[in-house]
Write a protein that holds these residues in place. Sequence first.
Motif, PDB file in Angstrom:
ATOM      1  N   THR A 130       4.549 -70.041 -18.019  1.00  8.48           N
ATOM      2  CA  THR A 130       4.972 -71.255 -18.704  1.00  8.48           C
ATOM      3  C   THR A 130       3.803 -72.213 -18.864  1.00  8.48           C
ATOM      4  O   THR A 130       3.151 -72.584 -17.885  1.00  8.48           O
ATOM      5  N   ALA A 131       3.533 -72.620 -20.103  1.00 11.25           N
ATOM      6  CA  ALA A 131       2.421 -73.527 -20.372  1.00 11.25           C
ATOM      7  C   ALA A 131       2.699 -74.905 -19.785  1.00 11.25           C
ATOM      8  O   ALA A 131       3.836 -75.388 -19.797  1.00 11.25           O
ATOM      9  N   GLY A 133       0.449 -77.569 -20.567  1.00 13.46           N
ATOM     10  CA  GLY A 133      -0.188 -78.564 -21.429  1.00 13.46           C
ATOM     11  C   GLY A 133      -1.514 -79.048 -20.875  1.00 13.46           C
ATOM     12  O   GLY A 133      -2.218 -79.836 -21.508  1.00 13.46           O
ATOM     13  N   GLY A 134      -1.863 -78.582 -19.669  1.00 14.19           N
ATOM     14  CA  GLY A 134      -3.134 -78.971 -19.068  1.00 14.19           C
ATOM     15  C   GLY A 134      -4.066 -77.794 -19.016  1.00 14.19           C
ATOM     16  O   GLY A 134      -3.928 -76.822 -19.760  1.00 14.19           O
ATOM     17  N   GLY A 135      -5.017 -77.855 -18.103  1.00 14.19           N
ATOM     18  CA  GLY A 135      -5.941 -76.751 -17.918  1.00 14.19           C
ATOM     19  C   GLY A 135      -7.036 -76.706 -18.960  1.00 14.19           C
ATOM     20  O   GLY A 135      -7.153 -77.579 -19.819  1.00 14.19           O
ATOM     21  N   ALA A 136      -7.832 -75.660 -18.873  1.00 14.65           N
ATOM     22  CA  ALA A 136      -8.970 -75.506 -19.784  1.00 14.65           C
ATOM     23  C   ALA A 136      -8.487 -75.196 -21.200  1.00 14.65           C
ATOM     24  O   ALA A 136      -7.583 -74.387 -21.400  1.00 14.65           O
ATOM     25  N   LYS A 137      -9.077 -75.854 -22.177  1.00 15.09           N
ATOM     26  CA  LYS A 137      -8.696 -75.638 -23.564  1.00 15.09           C
ATOM     27  C   LYS A 137      -9.089 -74.230 -24.008  1.00 15.09           C
ATOM     28  O   LYS A 137     -10.173 -73.745 -23.707  1.00 15.09           O
ATOM     29  N   GLY A 138      -8.185 -73.613 -24.743  1.00 12.41           N
ATOM     30  CA  GLY A 138      -8.471 -72.303 -25.283  1.00 12.41           C
ATOM     31  C   GLY A 138      -8.318 -71.157 -24.299  1.00 12.41           C
ATOM     32  O   GLY A 138      -8.607 -70.010 -24.637  1.00 12.41           O
ATOM     33  N   LEU A 139      -7.865 -71.467 -23.067  1.00 14.15           N
ATOM     34  CA  LEU A 139      -7.726 -70.407 -22.074  1.00 14.15           C
ATOM     35  C   LEU A 139      -6.584 -69.468 -22.438  1.00 14.15           C
ATOM     36  O   LEU A 139      -6.674 -68.254 -22.271  1.00 14.15           O
ATOM     37  N   GLY A 140      -5.486 -70.025 -22.944  1.00  9.93           N
ATOM     38  CA  GLY A 140      -4.336 -69.218 -23.342  1.00  9.93           C
ATOM     39  C   GLY A 140      -3.465 -68.831 -22.163  1.00  9.93           C
ATOM     40  O   GLY A 140      -3.599 -69.367 -21.055  1.00  9.93           O
ATOM     41  N   LEU A 141      -2.549 -67.882 -22.407  1.00 12.50           N
ATOM     42  CA  LEU A 141      -1.616 -67.426 -21.382  1.00 12.50           C
ATOM     43  C   LEU A 141      -1.794 -65.929 -21.144  1.00 12.50           C
ATOM     44  O   LEU A 141      -2.106 -65.175 -22.070  1.00 12.50           O
ATOM     45  N   PRO A 142      -1.606 -65.485 -19.916  1.00 12.99           N
ATOM     46  CA  PRO A 142      -1.659 -64.038 -19.653  1.00 12.99           C
ATOM     47  C   PRO A 142      -0.511 -63.327 -20.375  1.00 12.99           C
ATOM     48  O   PRO A 142       0.536 -63.922 -20.643  1.00 12.99           O
ATOM     49  N   VAL A 143      -0.711 -62.075 -20.648  1.00 19.24           N
ATOM     50  CA  VAL A 143       0.339 -61.233 -21.223  1.00 19.24           C
ATOM     51  C   VAL A 143       0.509 -60.027 -20.313  1.00 19.24           C
ATOM     52  O   VAL A 143      -0.434 -59.254 -20.106  1.00 19.24           O
ATOM     53  N   HIS A 144       1.714 -59.910 -19.767  1.00 18.29           N
ATOM     54  CA  HIS A 144       1.967 -58.789 -18.860  1.00 18.29           C
ATOM     55  C   HIS A 144       2.665 -57.670 -19.614  1.00 18.29           C
ATOM     56  O   HIS A 144       3.781 -57.834 -20.115  1.00 18.29           O
ATOM     57  N   ASP A 145       2.007 -56.537 -19.681  1.00 13.69           N
ATOM     58  CA  ASP A 145       2.578 -55.355 -20.329  1.00 13.69           C
ATOM     59  C   ASP A 145       2.715 -54.268 -19.267  1.00 13.69           C
ATOM     60  O   ASP A 145       1.705 -53.663 -18.856  1.00 13.69           O
ATOM     61  N   PRO A 217      -4.475 -74.107 -14.372  1.00 18.37           N
ATOM     62  CA  PRO A 217      -5.088 -73.227 -15.365  1.00 18.37           C
ATOM     63  C   PRO A 217      -4.437 -73.332 -16.741  1.00 18.37           C
ATOM     64  O   PRO A 217      -4.853 -72.638 -17.682  1.00 18.37           O
ATOM     65  N   GLY A 218      -3.419 -74.197 -16.851  1.00 18.44           N
ATOM     66  CA  GLY A 218      -2.727 -74.352 -18.130  1.00 18.44           C
ATOM     67  C   GLY A 218      -1.388 -73.658 -18.167  1.00 18.44           C
ATOM     68  O   GLY A 218      -0.679 -73.701 -19.179  1.00 18.44           O
ATOM     69  N   TYR A 219      -0.989 -73.043 -17.045  1.00 16.19           N
ATOM     70  CA  TYR A 219       0.307 -72.371 -16.981  1.00 16.19           C
ATOM     71  C   TYR A 219       0.694 -72.183 -15.520  1.00 16.19           C
ATOM     72  O   TYR A 219      -0.109 -72.376 -14.605  1.00 16.19           O
ATOM     73  N   PHE A 220       1.953 -71.816 -15.320  1.00 16.14           N
ATOM     74  CA  PHE A 220       2.405 -71.450 -13.971  1.00 16.14           C
ATOM     75  C   PHE A 220       3.381 -70.294 -14.074  1.00 16.14           C
ATOM     76  O   PHE A 220       3.912 -69.998 -15.158  1.00 16.14           O
ATOM     77  N   PHE A 221       3.617 -69.634 -12.955  1.00 24.69           N
ATOM     78  CA  PHE A 221       4.582 -68.531 -12.918  1.00 24.69           C
ATOM     79  C   PHE A 221       5.301 -68.550 -11.574  1.00 24.69           C
ATOM     80  O   PHE A 221       4.836 -69.171 -10.616  1.00 24.69           O
ATOM     81  N   ARG A 222       6.412 -67.859 -11.515  1.00 27.67           N
ATOM     82  CA  ARG A 222       7.285 -67.934 -10.357  1.00 27.67           C
ATOM     83  C   ARG A 222       6.819 -67.017  -9.224  1.00 27.67           C
ATOM     84  O   ARG A 222       5.954 -66.165  -9.399  1.00 27.67           O
ATOM     85  N   ASP A 223       7.416 -67.238  -8.057  1.00 24.93           N
ATOM     86  CA  ASP A 223       7.101 -66.437  -6.880  1.00 24.93           C
ATOM     87  C   ASP A 223       7.610 -65.007  -7.033  1.00 24.93           C
ATOM     88  O   ASP A 223       8.561 -64.739  -7.783  1.00 24.93           O
ATOM     89  N   GLU A 224       7.022 -64.110  -6.265  1.00 25.62           N
ATOM     90  CA  GLU A 224       7.449 -62.707  -6.225  1.00 25.62           C
ATOM     91  C   GLU A 224       6.941 -62.083  -4.926  1.00 25.62           C
ATOM     92  O   GLU A 224       6.151 -62.683  -4.193  1.00 25.62           O
ATOM     93  N   ASN A 225       7.448 -60.908  -4.612  1.00 30.10           N
ATOM     94  CA  ASN A 225       6.993 -60.152  -3.443  1.00 30.10           C
ATOM     95  C   ASN A 225       7.150 -60.942  -2.142  1.00 30.10           C
ATOM     96  O   ASN A 225       6.291 -60.884  -1.261  1.00 30.10           O
ATOM     97  N   LEU A 226       8.246 -61.688  -2.015  1.00 31.21           N
ATOM     98  CA  LEU A 226       8.452 -62.507  -0.819  1.00 31.21           C
ATOM     99  C   LEU A 226       9.344 -61.850   0.239  1.00 31.21           C
ATOM    100  O   LEU A 226       9.394 -62.325   1.371  1.00 31.21           O
ATOM    101  N   ASP A 227      10.034 -60.788  -0.118  1.00 33.10           N
ATOM    102  CA  ASP A 227      10.944 -60.142   0.828  1.00 33.10           C
ATOM    103  C   ASP A 227      10.136 -59.543   1.988  1.00 33.10           C
ATOM    104  O   ASP A 227       9.405 -58.573   1.819  1.00 33.10           O
ATOM    105  N   GLY A 228      10.277 -60.145   3.167  1.00 31.25           N
ATOM    106  CA  GLY A 228       9.552 -59.664   4.336  1.00 31.25           C
ATOM    107  C   GLY A 228       8.068 -59.985   4.319  1.00 31.25           C
ATOM    108  O   GLY A 228       7.302 -59.393   5.086  1.00 31.25           O
TER     109      GLY A 228
END
Length: 312
Positions: A130-131, A133-145, A217-228
């Motif tokens: 999720t963007a 609106g801050g961070g380095a200009k032109g950095l963009g967002l990761p794409v997970h494939d 960095p201009g975006y954030f993402f949610r937590d994962e891999n927290l079980d145990g």
Amino acid sequence: MKWTGGKADAKAGAGIDARADAGAGAEAEAGVRAGAASDAQDTAGTAGTAEPAETVGTAGTAETAGTAETAGTEEAAGTAKSARRRRTTRNAATAVAVAAVCCGLTWTAISLTGTPADSEPPASGACSYTATGGGAKGLGLPVHDPARVRPYRAELVTDQGKVTIEALTEAAPCATTSFSFLAGKKYFDGSSCHRVTTRGIFVLECGDPAGLGRADPGYFFRDENLDGAAYPAGTVAMSKAAPGRNGSQFFVSYADPDFRMQPDWTPFARVVGGLDVLRKIAGNGTEDGAPDGRPKQPVVIRSVTVRQTGQG
């Protein structure tokens, strides 16, 4: 364990809510003051109860006096016993409050903890960035494939030595995709590790190009891999400034913590080389000698290079 040291900017980067810590401390202190005031009331109440009985015993007949004295003694004893019970309860509550404050400082030493909703892992194959609106200009967002995910190792070259980590691409696909993306953009190059802790938990924290611990960095993402999730020596995990808002900052455990940490931070890699470098950095301590603060000897990440290690 109460930590009073550490730089404010380092704590901000780690996500410590100073106001919450201060409020918790004030609440515990207020509880202690209230307990002391109540103790004084209990003592006064006990003395007040015993004195009238003694006066009646002196003024009346011996029989009346004896009865009054007995009644007064029993009543005073009952009052004192009740007061002791109240004091015991208050003392226990105060001890819990103080322990909560101390432990709160420990648990929040790296960041705020998430709520269950924040900690939900992403659906299989789904990583959302999720963007902000801050961070380095032109950095963009990761794409997970998911079809293109490959195991990889990352080599972090610092001015103190080299550290190699192995990404947990299957367990933490969103975090590892983000880290690889930022490394490819040279986001970490030239950045300073802004925090080291040397008591209770043992970590080096990095990932802010400004070295202030407030990276966006201009975006954030949610937590994962927290079980145990656990954070023994060699763990690399995301740090965050708010629940469920991971960005670029991360920490590396250079020794096992003194207690079990709550599973609130996404582990996304493990150290496979250079743990001795991290321990050497930590051995130098902090700038002001506190157990939590900027490294005494600055640590600069010169480069981060990602290399695939298999076909996935």
